[in-house]
Design an enzyme around this catalytic site. Structure first.
Site, PDB file in Angstrom:
ATOM      1  N   ASN A  63       0.794  -1.234   0.000  1.00 47.67           N
ATOM      2  CA  ASN A  63       0.000   0.000   0.000  1.00 47.67           C
ATOM      3  C   ASN A  63       0.829   1.290   0.000  1.00 47.67           C
ATOM      4  OD1 ASN A  63       0.821  -0.642   2.572  1.00 47.67           O
ATOM      5  ND2 ASN A  63      -1.098  -0.068   3.554  1.00 47.67           N
ATOM      6  N   CYS A  87      -3.474   0.161   6.865  1.00 49.67           N
ATOM      7  CA  CYS A  87      -3.538  -0.788   7.985  1.00 49.67           C
ATOM      8  C   CYS A  87      -4.213  -0.209   9.219  1.00 49.67           C
ATOM      9  CB  CYS A  87      -2.128  -1.221   8.340  1.00 49.67           C
ATOM     10  SG  CYS A  87      -1.058   0.198   8.567  1.00 49.67           S
ATOM     11  N   GLU A 144       7.635   1.774  14.736  1.00 50.23           N
ATOM     12  CA  GLU A 144       8.367   2.478  13.691  1.00 50.23           C
ATOM     13  C   GLU A 144       8.308   3.971  14.008  1.00 50.23           C
ATOM     14  OE1 GLU A 144       6.761   0.701   9.879  1.00 50.23           O
ATOM     15  OE2 GLU A 144       8.823  -0.055   9.897  1.00 50.23           O
ATOM     16  N   GLU A 164       4.796  -4.862  11.746  1.00 51.38           N
ATOM     17  CA  GLU A 164       3.730  -3.872  11.533  1.00 51.38           C
ATOM     18  C   GLU A 164       2.635  -4.572  10.755  1.00 51.38           C
ATOM     19  OE1 GLU A 164       3.416  -1.079  12.815  1.00 51.38           O
ATOM     20  OE2 GLU A 164       5.420  -0.547  13.465  1.00 51.38           O
TER      21      GLU A 164
HETATM   22  P1  NAD Z   1       1.181  -9.828   3.040  1.00 50.09           P
HETATM   23  O1  NAD Z   1       1.260 -10.270   4.445  1.00 50.09           O
HETATM   24  O2  NAD Z   1       0.500 -10.685   2.070  1.00 50.09           O
HETATM   25  O3  NAD Z   1       2.651  -9.599   2.455  1.00 50.09           O
HETATM   26  C1  NAD Z   1       3.558  -8.707   3.057  1.00 50.09           C
HETATM   27  C2  NAD Z   1       4.956  -9.005   2.566  1.00 50.09           C
HETATM   28  O4  NAD Z   1       5.402 -10.238   3.124  1.00 50.09           O
HETATM   29  C3  NAD Z   1       5.095  -9.147   1.045  1.00 50.09           C
HETATM   30  O5  NAD Z   1       6.285  -8.529   0.645  1.00 50.09           O
HETATM   31  C4  NAD Z   1       5.175 -10.651   0.870  1.00 50.09           C
HETATM   32  O6  NAD Z   1       5.875 -11.044  -0.293  1.00 50.09           O
HETATM   33  C5  NAD Z   1       5.941 -11.065   2.101  1.00 50.09           C
HETATM   34  N1  NAD Z   1       5.753 -12.451   2.521  1.00 50.09           N
HETATM   35  C6  NAD Z   1       4.668 -13.244   2.353  1.00 50.09           C
HETATM   36  N2  NAD Z   1       4.888 -14.462   2.907  1.00 50.09           N
HETATM   37  C7  NAD Z   1       6.121 -14.430   3.457  1.00 50.09           C
HETATM   38  C8  NAD Z   1       6.910 -15.376   4.196  1.00 50.09           C
HETATM   39  N3  NAD Z   1       6.465 -16.591   4.473  1.00 50.09           N
HETATM   40  N4  NAD Z   1       8.132 -14.987   4.612  1.00 50.09           N
HETATM   41  C9  NAD Z   1       8.599 -13.746   4.371  1.00 50.09           C
HETATM   42  N5  NAD Z   1       7.906 -12.823   3.666  1.00 50.09           N
HETATM   43  C10 NAD Z   1       6.670 -13.156   3.225  1.00 50.09           C
HETATM   44  O7  NAD Z   1       0.544  -8.374   3.099  1.00 50.09           O
HETATM   45  P2  NAD Z   1       0.052  -7.455   1.891  1.00 50.09           P
HETATM   46  O8  NAD Z   1      -1.154  -8.090   1.320  1.00 50.09           O
HETATM   47  O9  NAD Z   1       1.205  -7.116   1.019  1.00 50.09           O
HETATM   48  O10 NAD Z   1      -0.338  -6.132   2.665  1.00 50.09           O
HETATM   49  C11 NAD Z   1      -1.542  -5.944   3.317  1.00 50.09           C
HETATM   50  C12 NAD Z   1      -1.412  -6.205   4.796  1.00 50.09           C
HETATM   51  O11 NAD Z   1      -0.370  -5.415   5.349  1.00 50.09           O
HETATM   52  C13 NAD Z   1      -2.651  -5.837   5.557  1.00 50.09           C
HETATM   53  O12 NAD Z   1      -2.946  -6.814   6.514  1.00 50.09           O
HETATM   54  C14 NAD Z   1      -2.280  -4.543   6.243  1.00 50.09           C
HETATM   55  O13 NAD Z   1      -3.014  -4.255   7.376  1.00 50.09           O
HETATM   56  C15 NAD Z   1      -0.841  -4.747   6.499  1.00 50.09           C
HETATM   57  N6  NAD Z   1      -0.157  -3.453   6.648  1.00 50.09           N
HETATM   58  C16 NAD Z   1       0.283  -3.078   7.883  1.00 50.09           C
HETATM   59  C17 NAD Z   1       0.888  -1.858   8.059  1.00 50.09           C
HETATM   60  C18 NAD Z   1       1.385  -1.421   9.404  1.00 50.09           C
HETATM   61  O14 NAD Z   1       2.232  -0.548   9.446  1.00 50.09           O
HETATM   62  N7  NAD Z   1       0.914  -1.950  10.501  1.00 50.09           N
HETATM   63  C19 NAD Z   1       1.058  -1.005   6.977  1.00 50.09           C
HETATM   64  C20 NAD Z   1       0.597  -1.418   5.727  1.00 50.09           C
HETATM   65  C21 NAD Z   1      -0.004  -2.656   5.586  1.00 50.09           C
END
Ligand code: NAD
Length: 485
Positions: free
Chosen positions: A154, A285, A459, A251
C-alpha cells in the site's frame, strides 16, 4: 515502446542495478487500467546470496563512520526525494493505483521526512555513563548488523524509507524486499540513497514473492527482520525469525475502532471517518473500519457521511482532480467485493456504494454499511478496501468493551468535545496508535505500531532507534580484582 514505469533492472545490489532473468517473472499491472506496465524478475538464490553477502560486508565500514557522517547522507537523500517528488509520485501512482492527489503529499514526502528525521538523529545516538563508586559502567548503542525489510503493497516508497532510514542511521545495512504487487518504488529509494553518497551495499533491494522473503528471514547472516504485512504472514515471519533469535519489528493489520460520541462536531467526525476508511481506497492498515456512533446522532451522521462520500471523484489516478483510486490489484478487488456481499447477506444496511464501479480498472465504489453488529464478518475481519462499517452504541462503558473485543490492536480514535472523556476512553482502548478528534495522522516524530496481534515494536520517532540498535554495557574496574582463590 517501453513504459516509463519499467525500471532499469529488477534488483539494486552493491550500488548498482542488477538483472537476472532466470527468476520468476513478476508482471507489474497498473490498477487503473489493468494493463501490464513493467516486468521484474524474482530474485534467484544467487541474487539473494549476493545481496546478503554484499550488505553484510558493507555494514562494517558504515557502522565505523560517525553518526553525523551517516546522517548527512540520509539528509541529502531526503533533499533529492523532495526535489523529485513529482516524478516519484507519478511512479507511486503507477505502482499502486493511488491517486496523484494523494501520492504528491503522502509518499515520497513521508519517505523524505523519515530520511531527514533519522538523518538528524544519527549523530545523537550515545550511551550512558553509570558511576559505581570508583568504578563505572558505560554503555554503547551499537548497530544490530544486517537488517531485512519486507514491505506490503500500500505504501511502497514510505515503507522502504520508514525501515531503511532508522536502520541506516544506527549503522546497519539493509536488504529490502518490496511486495511483489508493487516492486517499483523501493528501487528508486535505493538509487537515491546511492546518489546521496551511501556506500555501495548499504541499502539493497531485491524482488520476489513470499519465498524470497522466507529465504531472507531464515538466513543466518541476518540480524533483524522488519515486516509490514498481514497478521498471518507476521506469524510465519516472527516464528522463522525466532528460530534464529533475530530481532523483529512487526507492523501488521488491524480492525480499528473509531468512536463518535453524540457531542462530537459532526463534520469533523465525518471527515475523520472518511480519512480513516477511504484514503488510499481503504488500503491502510490503521484504518478505523469499525465506526461506533452513539445512537443520538446516528442518522444525522449517516446522512452527512453519505452526502460527502458522494463527492468522491473516481477516475484517472494520474489526474490530480481524482480523489479516489482503484484497488491495488484484481485479486484485492475480488476479496473486497466478497466482503461486500457478506455484509449484504448478513443483514447490514447498505448506505452507499456496494459494488464495482462501472469503469476500467479495479475500482470499487466507497461503501458504507450501517446497522452493523459485532458478530458480522465485516465487523470482525480486516477487509483492506473502501468498506466502512457503522455500528451503534449507547454508553461509554459498552463501547470500550466492544471496541476492545478483537484480536487486533493497531489504532483507535475518539471524537468528542468532552476532553476528559476523550482521554479516559483512549486510556482504556487496546491500541498502539490513537487519535483524539482526528484520524490516521502518521508524522515521523510519533511512534507508530500496534499491540495484540497487530504487531511488535514501533516504527518512526526515537522508539524506532531502540528497535534498530542494541546496548553494550562495559564495566570498568579502577582497582585490583578480588577473587576467592
Ligand atoms: P502480506 O502479508 O501478504 O505480504 C507482506 C509481505 O510479506 C510481502 O512482501 C510478501 O511477499 C511477504 N511475505 C509473504 N509471505 C512471506 C513469508 N512466508 N516470509 C517472508 N515474507 C513473506 O501483506 P500485503 O497483502 O502485502 O499487505 C496488506 C497487509 O499489510 C494488511 O494486513 C495490512 O493491514 C498490512 N499493513 C500493515 C501496516 C502497518 O504498518 N501496521 C502497513 C501497511 C499494511
Amino acid at each position: 515502446m517501453t513504459h516509463p514505469a519499467q525500471p532499469t533492472a529488477s534488483h539494486f545490489i552493491n550500488g548498482e542495478y542488477v538483472e537476472d532473468t532466470n527468476g520468476t517473472p513478476i508482471p507489474v499491472i497498473y490498477a487503473a487500467t489493468g494493463e501490464q506496465i513493467a516486468t521484474v524478475y524474482a530474485a534467484t538464490p544467487e541474487i539473494v546470496d549476493r545481496a546478503l553477502s554484499t550488505a553484510k560486508e558493507a555494514q562494517k565500514a558504515w557502522a565505523k563512520m560517525t553518526g553525523t557522517e551517516r546522517g548527512r547522507i540520509l539528509r541529502r537523500a531526503a533533499d533529492i526525494m523532495r526535489e523529485r517528488n513529482h516524478e516519484l509520485s507519478v511512479l507511486e501512482t503507477y505502482d499502486t493505483g493511488k491517486p496523484l492527489q494523494e501520492t504528491l503529499i503522502a509518499d515520497a514526502t513521508s519517505g523524505a521526512d523519515a530520511l531527514e528525521y533519522f538523518g538528524g538523529l544519527a549523530g545523537s545516538l550515545t550511551g550512558e555513563h553509570i558511576p559505581m563508586g570508583e568504578d563505572w559502567v558505560y554503555t554503547v548503542r551499537e548497530a544490530l548488523g544486517l537488517c531485512v525489510g519486507i514491505g506490503a503493497w500500500n505504501y511502497p516508497t514510505q515503507i522502504a524509507c520508514w525501515k531503511g532510514a532508522p536502520a541506516l542511521a544506527c549503522g546497519n545495512s539493509m536488504v529490502f524486499k518490496p511486495s511483489e504487487t508493487t516492486p517499483l518504488c523501493a528501487l528508486k529509494v535505493a538509487e537515491i540513497l546511492h546518489e546521496a553518497g551511501a556506500p555501495a551495499g548499504i541499502y539493497n533491494v531485491i524482488q520476489g514473492m513470499g519465498e524470497v522473503g522466507g529465504a531472507l528471514v531464515t538466513d543466518p547472516r541476518v540480524d533483524k527482520v522488519s515486516l509490514t504485512g498481514s497478521v498471518p504472514t507476521g506469524k510465519k515471519v516472527y516464528a522463522a525469525a525466532a528460530e534464529g533469535m533475530k530481532h523483529v519489528t512487526m507492523e501488521l493489520g488491524g480492525k480499528s475502532p473509531l468512536i463518535i460520541f453524540d457531542d462530537a462536531d459532526i463534520d469533523n467526525a465525518v471527515g475523520g471517518a472518511i480519512n480513516g476508511n477511504f484514503y488510499s481506497s481503504g488500503q491502510v492498515c490503521s484504518n478505523g473500519t469499525r465506526v461506533f456512533v452513539q445512537k443520538g446522532i446516528k442518522e444525522k451522521f449517516l446522512a452527512r457521511l453519505a452526502e460527502r462520500t458522494g463527492n468522491a471523484i473516481l477516475g484517472d489516478p494520474q489526474d490530480e482532480a481524482t480523489s479516489f483510486g482503484p484497488m491495488v490489484s484484481e485479486n484485492q478487488m475480488n476479496i473486497v467485493l466478497g466482503y461486500i456481499e457478506k455484509g449484504k447477506e448478513e443483514g447490514a444496511r447498505l448506505i452507499c456504494g456496494g459494488k464495482r464501479a462501472d469503469m476500467d480498472g479495479y475500482f470499487i465504489e466507497p461503501t458504507v454499511f450501517a446497522d452493523v453488529t459485532d458478530d458480522m464478518t465485516i465487523a470482525r475481519e480486516e477487509i483492506f478496501g473502501p468498506v466502512m462499517s457503522v455500528l451503534d452504541f449507547d454508553t461509554e462503558e459498552e463501547v470500550i468493551a466492544r471496541a476492545n473485543d478483537t484480536e487486533f490492536g493497531l489504532s483507535a480514535g475518539v471524537f468528542t468535545n468532552d476532553f476528559s472523556r476523550a482521554h479516559r476512553v483512549i486510556g482504556q482502548l487496546e491500541a498502539g496508535s490513537c487519535f483524539i478528534n482526528s484520524y490516521n495522522d502518521a508524522p515521523v516524530e510519533a511512534p507508530f505500531g500496534g499491540v495484540k496481534a497487530s504487531g511488535v515494536g514501533r516504527e518512526n520517532s526515537k522508539e524506532a532507534i531502540k528497535h534498530f540498535s542494541q546496548v553494550k554495557s562495559v564495566y570498568v574496574r579502577m582497582g585490583d580484582v578480588e577473587a576467592a582463590f
